[in-house]
Design a protein around this motif. Structure first.
Motif, PDB file in Angstrom:
ATOM      1  N   ILE A 232      -6.878  -8.515   6.289  1.00 27.05           N
ATOM      2  CA  ILE A 232      -8.256  -8.081   6.036  1.00 27.05           C
ATOM      3  C   ILE A 232      -9.171  -8.580   7.145  1.00 27.05           C
TER       4      ILE A 232
ATOM      5  N   CYS B 238     -10.468 -11.463  -7.394  1.00 22.70           N
ATOM      6  CA  CYS B 238     -10.735 -10.084  -7.770  1.00 22.70           C
ATOM      7  C   CYS B 238      -9.683  -9.182  -7.125  1.00 22.70           C
ATOM      8  N   SER B 239      -9.603  -7.957  -7.585  1.00 21.83           N
ATOM      9  CA  SER B 239      -8.570  -7.047  -7.101  1.00 21.83           C
ATOM     10  C   SER B 239      -8.688  -6.771  -5.602  1.00 21.83           C
ATOM     11  N   ASP B 240      -9.900  -6.941  -5.043  1.00 15.62           N
ATOM     12  CA  ASP B 240     -10.076  -6.728  -3.598  1.00 15.62           C
ATOM     13  C   ASP B 240     -10.038  -8.046  -2.824  1.00 15.62           C
ATOM     14  N   HIS B 241      -9.610  -9.123  -3.491  1.00 16.61           N
ATOM     15  CA  HIS B 241      -9.489 -10.463  -2.906  1.00 16.61           C
ATOM     16  C   HIS B 241     -10.819 -11.176  -2.746  1.00 16.61           C
TER      17      HIS B 241
ATOM     18  N   VAL C  14     -13.695 -11.972   2.621  1.00 18.71           N
ATOM     19  CA  VAL C  14     -13.945 -10.759   1.827  1.00 18.71           C
ATOM     20  C   VAL C  14     -15.337 -10.740   1.227  1.00 18.71           C
TER      21      VAL C  14
END
Length: 305
Positions: free
Chosen positions: A11, A107-110, A151
């Motif tokens: 990411i 969270c699901s998006d890190h 993130v």
């Protein structure tokens, strides 16, 4: 520089333009620039500079501006970020459960999770003291939590037990300055805010805050959710602490984590008196905040990235 887990490294590389070869070069450029600014006394530690580079997606010019704004704000508006020392009062505010940072899972998006519960803070503490503590906690999370630094943060703004009298302390001028610090100065990125458990009498107050954020050009959306079940539509239930119906530990664990972190950074904040700006030495440009808030600090206009 701490090595990132593979998924975060991916990411950071794809979304923040972070490459190991470039980081060291950027650090040299930033340190050289800081040393050349006679008016600016800024931290130059690796972790501190990398937090700002990540916040600015490795744009050197944006990073320079944010660092400048960060230290200029601390000099020009001490009423917002004053008393940033690890005192017994700050530790007591932390123990009240004002700010929670659950560790795992993400969270699901890190993104990291931040739960803010202003209503749990007694009226004997003014919002300015709350802001001092919150700014310290957010800065430490940007330095220590790689998910938050890479993130960003998903904020849950739990308004349980917040009354009108306490909310009134957050007047327009105070809020504008505080939001400017969060959006233009802080090394921590808040991706989105979910307001939960808002009393009916504070609905109009929330509307004012949302309108101010829009007016100030915020690209961090704010949603009012009516229940935990509605919140689960945005944040997986398992990512929340047990007090919010999840399986991500307990809130008291978050308080203990932050207390240990604050204590470990005691010298860091004691050293803060050595940093800031000397505006008389600034040449060739309009002083930050002069245009936005006026010479006396009154609000004029904000342009938020």
């Amino acid at each position: 520089m701490r090595p990132l887990p593979p998924e975060l490294a991916k990411i950071a590389r794809e979304e923040l333009n972070e490459t190991p070869e470039r980081v060291q070069q950027d650090l040299v450029i930033l340190r050289t620039w800081i040393y050349q600014q006679r008016y600016l006394h800024a931290r130059t530690s690796t972790d501190f500079l990398i937090a700002f580079l990540r916040r600015c997606r490795y744009s050197l010019e944006q990073t320079k501006k944010r660092i400048d704004d960060f230290f200029t704000f601390h000099t020009r508006f001490p009423e917002i970020v004053s008393n940033r020392r690890v005192t017994e009062k700050i530790l007591t505010i932390n123990r009240l459960g004002l700010q929670y940072f659950p560790e795992f899972p993400r969270c699901s998006d890190h993104a990291a999770i931040m739960i803010t519960r202003v209503g749990c803070c007694p009226k004997r503490y003014h919002m300015r003291e709350v802001m001092a503590y919150t700014s310290m906690a957010m800065e430490l999370i940007a330095l220590e939590n790689d998910n938050a630094a890479v993130v960003g943060v998903v904020q849950i703004f739990d308004l349980s037990d917040l009354d009108v009298e306490h909310a009134a302390q957050l007047d327009g001028g105070l809020f504008r300055k505080w939001w400017y610090w969060m959006s233009e100065c802080s090394p921590l990125r808040i991706n989105v805010t979910y307001c939960l458990n808002a009393p009916k009498e504070l609905q109009s107050w929330l509307g004012v805050l949302r309108a101010l954020r829009v007016k100030m050009g915020s690209n961090s959306p704010m949603f009012i959710v009516k229940s935990l079940e509605e919140l689960y539509q945005y944040i997986p239930q398992k990512c929340l602490p047990e007090e919010y119906g999840g399986t991500n530990g307990h809130l008291h664990e978050c308080v203990s984590y932050m207390e240990d972190l604050l204590k470990s950074y005691r010298d860091y904040f004691e050293d803060e008196v050595n940093y800031g700006t000397i505006e008389q030495l600034r040449h060739g440009e309009i002083m930050p905040y002069e245009a936005e808030f006026g010479a006396e600090g009154s609000f004029r206009q904000l342009i938020v990235d």
